[in-house]
Enzyme design. Structure first.
Site, PDB file in Angstrom:
ATOM      1  N   ARG A 162       0.830  -1.101   0.180  1.00  0.00           N
ATOM      2  CA  ARG A 162       0.029   0.149  -0.116  1.00  0.00           C
ATOM      3  C   ARG A 162       0.832   1.182  -0.004  1.00  0.00           C
ATOM      4  O   ARG A 162       0.425   2.407   0.504  1.00  0.00           O
ATOM      5  CB  ARG A 162      -0.860  -0.015   1.338  1.00  0.00           C
ATOM      6  CG  ARG A 162      -1.886  -0.984   1.373  1.00  0.00           C
ATOM      7  CD  ARG A 162      -2.901  -1.085   0.194  1.00  0.00           C
ATOM      8  NE  ARG A 162      -3.894  -2.300   0.334  1.00  0.00           N
ATOM      9  CZ  ARG A 162      -3.657  -3.218  -0.464  1.00  0.00           C
ATOM     10  NH1 ARG A 162      -2.640  -3.350  -1.296  1.00  0.00           N
ATOM     11  NH2 ARG A 162      -4.353  -4.564  -0.487  1.00  0.00           N
ATOM     12  N   SER A 208     -10.658   0.019   4.375  1.00  0.00           N
ATOM     13  CA  SER A 208     -10.003  -0.270   5.495  1.00  0.00           C
ATOM     14  C   SER A 208      -9.299   1.021   5.951  1.00  0.00           C
ATOM     15  O   SER A 208      -8.491   1.638   5.386  1.00  0.00           O
ATOM     16  CB  SER A 208      -8.921  -1.414   5.188  1.00  0.00           C
ATOM     17  OG  SER A 208      -9.755  -2.538   4.888  1.00  0.00           O
ATOM     18  N   GLU A 263      -3.702   3.223   7.125  1.00  0.00           N
ATOM     19  CA  GLU A 263      -3.772   2.992   5.557  1.00  0.00           C
ATOM     20  C   GLU A 263      -4.322   4.362   5.161  1.00  0.00           C
ATOM     21  O   GLU A 263      -3.806   4.984   4.085  1.00  0.00           O
ATOM     22  CB  GLU A 263      -4.570   1.959   5.159  1.00  0.00           C
ATOM     23  CG  GLU A 263      -4.506   1.666   3.528  1.00  0.00           C
ATOM     24  CD  GLU A 263      -5.154   0.374   2.957  1.00  0.00           C
ATOM     25  OE1 GLU A 263      -4.985  -0.509   3.613  1.00  0.00           O
ATOM     26  OE2 GLU A 263      -5.764   0.319   2.221  1.00  0.00           O
TER      27      GLU A 263
HETATM   28  C1  LIG Z   1     -15.655   1.551  -0.180  1.00  0.00           C
HETATM   29  C2  LIG Z   1     -14.218   1.321  -0.288  1.00  0.00           C
HETATM   30  C3  LIG Z   1     -13.429   0.127  -0.477  1.00  0.00           C
HETATM   31  C4  LIG Z   1     -12.131   0.254  -0.659  1.00  0.00           C
HETATM   32  N1  LIG Z   1     -11.429  -0.903  -0.962  1.00  0.00           N
HETATM   33  C5  LIG Z   1     -10.151  -0.865  -1.127  1.00  0.00           C
HETATM   34  C6  LIG Z   1      -9.537  -2.169  -1.402  1.00  0.00           C
HETATM   35  O1  LIG Z   1      -9.870  -3.228  -1.459  1.00  0.00           O
HETATM   36  N2  LIG Z   1      -8.002  -1.981  -1.497  1.00  0.00           N
HETATM   37  C7  LIG Z   1      -7.456  -1.009  -1.517  1.00  0.00           C
HETATM   38  O2  LIG Z   1      -6.151  -0.951  -1.760  1.00  0.00           O
HETATM   39  N3  LIG Z   1      -7.890   0.339  -1.195  1.00  0.00           N
HETATM   40  C8  LIG Z   1      -9.390   0.286  -1.039  1.00  0.00           C
HETATM   41  N4  LIG Z   1      -9.965   1.488  -0.520  1.00  0.00           N
HETATM   42  C9  LIG Z   1      -9.192   2.573  -0.594  1.00  0.00           C
HETATM   43  C10 LIG Z   1      -9.082   3.528  -1.673  1.00  0.00           C
HETATM   44  O3  LIG Z   1     -10.190   3.429  -2.687  1.00  0.00           O
HETATM   45  C11 LIG Z   1      -7.678   3.343  -2.474  1.00  0.00           C
HETATM   46  O4  LIG Z   1      -6.511   3.756  -1.632  1.00  0.00           O
HETATM   47  C12 LIG Z   1      -7.700   3.951  -3.871  1.00  0.00           C
HETATM   48  O5  LIG Z   1      -6.393   3.562  -4.609  1.00  0.00           O
HETATM   49  C13 LIG Z   1      -7.640   5.516  -3.488  1.00  0.00           C
HETATM   50  O6  LIG Z   1      -7.598   6.384  -4.761  1.00  0.00           O
HETATM   51  P1  LIG Z   1      -8.120   7.887  -5.166  1.00  0.00           P
HETATM   52  O7  LIG Z   1      -8.431   8.336  -6.083  1.00  0.00           O
HETATM   53  O8  LIG Z   1      -9.388   8.042  -4.306  1.00  0.00           O
HETATM   54  O9  LIG Z   1      -7.239   8.526  -4.145  1.00  0.00           O
HETATM   55  P2  LIG Z   1      -7.300   9.712  -2.929  1.00  0.00           P
HETATM   56  O10 LIG Z   1      -8.032   9.161  -1.843  1.00  0.00           O
HETATM   57  O11 LIG Z   1      -7.946  11.096  -3.707  1.00  0.00           O
HETATM   58  O12 LIG Z   1      -5.868  10.036  -2.595  1.00  0.00           O
HETATM   59  C14 LIG Z   1      -5.026   9.092  -1.956  1.00  0.00           C
HETATM   60  C15 LIG Z   1      -3.432   9.597  -2.005  1.00  0.00           C
HETATM   61  O13 LIG Z   1      -3.121   9.762  -3.382  1.00  0.00           O
HETATM   62  C16 LIG Z   1      -2.796  10.926  -3.781  1.00  0.00           C
HETATM   63  N5  LIG Z   1      -2.925  11.055  -5.046  1.00  0.00           N
HETATM   64  C17 LIG Z   1      -4.213  10.771  -5.633  1.00  0.00           C
HETATM   65  N6  LIG Z   1      -4.374  10.962  -7.103  1.00  0.00           N
HETATM   66  C18 LIG Z   1      -2.976  11.126  -7.392  1.00  0.00           C
HETATM   67  C19 LIG Z   1      -2.166  11.480  -8.467  1.00  0.00           C
HETATM   68  N7  LIG Z   1      -2.650  11.481  -9.741  1.00  0.00           N
HETATM   69  N8  LIG Z   1      -0.889  11.863  -8.526  1.00  0.00           N
HETATM   70  C20 LIG Z   1      -0.135  11.882  -7.341  1.00  0.00           C
HETATM   71  N9  LIG Z   1      -0.885  11.644  -6.084  1.00  0.00           N
HETATM   72  C21 LIG Z   1      -2.329  11.372  -5.837  1.00  0.00           C
HETATM   73  C22 LIG Z   1      -3.541  11.807  -2.817  1.00  0.00           C
HETATM   74  O14 LIG Z   1      -2.709  13.172  -2.484  1.00  0.00           O
HETATM   75  C23 LIG Z   1      -3.601  11.037  -1.507  1.00  0.00           C
HETATM   76  O15 LIG Z   1      -2.278  11.048  -0.864  1.00  0.00           O
HETATM   77  C24 LIG Z   1     -11.473   1.508  -0.759  1.00  0.00           C
HETATM   78  C25 LIG Z   1     -12.151   2.706  -0.239  1.00  0.00           C
HETATM   79  C26 LIG Z   1     -13.523   2.594  -0.207  1.00  0.00           C
HETATM   80  C27 LIG Z   1     -14.268   3.915   0.069  1.00  0.00           C
END
Ligand SMILES: Cc1cc2nc3c(=O)[nH]c(=O)nc-3n(C[C@H](O)[C@H](O)[C@H](O)COP(=O)(O)OP(=O)(O)OC[C@H]3O[C@@H](n4cnc5c(N)ncnc54)[C@H](O)[C@@H]3O)c2cc1C
Length: 297
Positions: A167, A217, A287
């Site tokens: 992660r 999580s 996380e």
């Molecule tokens: C219902 C639910 C289920 C989930 N299940 C999982 C799972 O099974 N496995 C898992 O790993 N995660 C899971 N997650 C967590 C989450 O979806 C992941 O971590 C996902 O990859 C985050 O992506 P995001 O675009 O929403 O990032 P954000 O939440 O917007 O950002 C996360 C981080 O990445 C940075 N960031 C975002 N985009 C960029 C970019 N283009 N360039 C540089 N930095 C960037 C942000 O600044 C921040 O530090 C879950 C979340 C929810 C709500």
């Protein structure tokens, strides 16, 4: 702000951009579309010294109730289409949702990203978080990354320059935005890939409270046992601070019952860490991330 050619809004409430539905206003909320927009923004941030942060789909982020003091740079308007290259390589823009990438690949008979089913983030967020489930994660299928660094401009990372752990990624700097990711996929029957996505959706519906505002999580899984098991063993399911409550369905998920504040979630996180330490002698690590300002030095 009219001096920019892309959308910039002052005081935009961030709660609607996070899956926890928590977060106060951003001083500035920018939606750049092109690399030229990013270069203009970088020049402004360099000369003004203002702080900034990147926001994908906000599905792994806690945003302070008092808001964000600088520029929140939202990636979902960044232009780009999914490109199917030769040798089963697929290039995806960072701002698109994993679900769109997965569906497009499944329709083309390309497998390998099915583990992203139910990860409600963008491709960029998946790279930053090395998103995954079970043993599968982004690191397994990624071939290269193109970025835009707010200090030094565009850059490309080949497979041997990428560096991931559970992660986390360790090759991009805090001022570097993922622009594109290229995935190395494998041919597979379309029906099998569609079935994999449907089965994942069914599993998540049964095992996770996906119909409630959360960040998935909260804690990373320690080596000794899944975090949910340790939290459950500490008798914490259903524990509530303000409007933040530990899910009865999945003990590693904190749900916003409606009006939760970031401080409620942080206090609940501290309580979970203390109790798990006391019962299992394991130190849980978050996380989820707090949206933190960075600056160009
Ligand atoms: C219902 C639910 C289920 C989930 N299940 C999982 C799972 O099974 N496995 C898992 O790993 N995660 C899971 N997650 C967590 C989450 O979806 C992941 O971590 C996902 O990859 C985050 O992506 P995001 O675009 O929403 O990032 P954000 O939440 O917007 O950002 C996360 C981080 O990445 C940075 N960031 C975002 N985009 C960029 C970019 N283009 N360039 C540089 N930095 C960037 C942000 O600044 C921040 O530090 C879950 C979340 C929810 C709500």
């Amino acid at each position: 702000m009219s001096r920019f050619s892309f959308a910039v809004r002052e005081g935009e409430a961030l709660a609607k951009y996070t899956s926890w539905r928590i977060g106060g206003p951003a001083k500035y909320f920018a939606e750049p579309v092109t690399v030229e927009d990013l270069a203009i923004l970088a020049e402004h941030l360099r000369s003004s010294g203002e702080s900034f942060a990147f926001l994908g789909n906000g599905s792994n982020l806690l945003v302070p109730d008092e808001g964000f003091p600088g520029w929140v740079i939202h990636t979902q308007k960044l232009v780009g289409e999914i490109e199917f290259l030769s040798d089963n390589l697929v290039k995806a823009p960072a701002g698109i949702l994993n679900a769109k990438l997965m569906r497009a690949c499944a329709n083309k008979g390309l497998g390998g990203v099915g583990f992203l089913a139910g990860v409600p983030g963008t491709v960029g967020g998946a790279v930053i978080m090395n998103a995954g489930i079970g043993a599968a994660c982004v690191d397994d299928v990624i071939d290269s990354v193109e970025s835009f660094c707010f200090s030094s401009g565009c850059r490309e990372y080949s497979r041997d320059e990428l560096n991931f752990s559970y992660r986390q990624q360790h090759f991009l700097s805090a001022t570097e935005l993922v622009l594109f990711a290229v995935f190395q996929l494998k041919s597979a029957p379309v029906d099998d890939l569609k079935k994999e996505i449907a089965e994942s959706a069914k599993y998540r519906k049964e095992a996770q409270p996906i119909d409630k505002p959360s960040c998935g999580s909260v804690f990373r899984n320690p080596d000794s046992a899944p975090a949910w098991k340790l939290i459950d063993a500490a008798g914490l399911k259903g524990t509530r601070v303000g409007d933040a409550v530990i899910s009865e369905k999945h003990a590693n998920w904190i749900i916003n019952l409606g009006n939760a504040k970031m401080t409620d979630v942080l206090n609940l996180i501290e309580l979970m860490k203390e109790r798990v330490k006391a019962t299992s002698r394991v130190t849980l690590e978050e996380e989820v991330r707090v949206l933190k300002p960075v600056q160009i030095l």
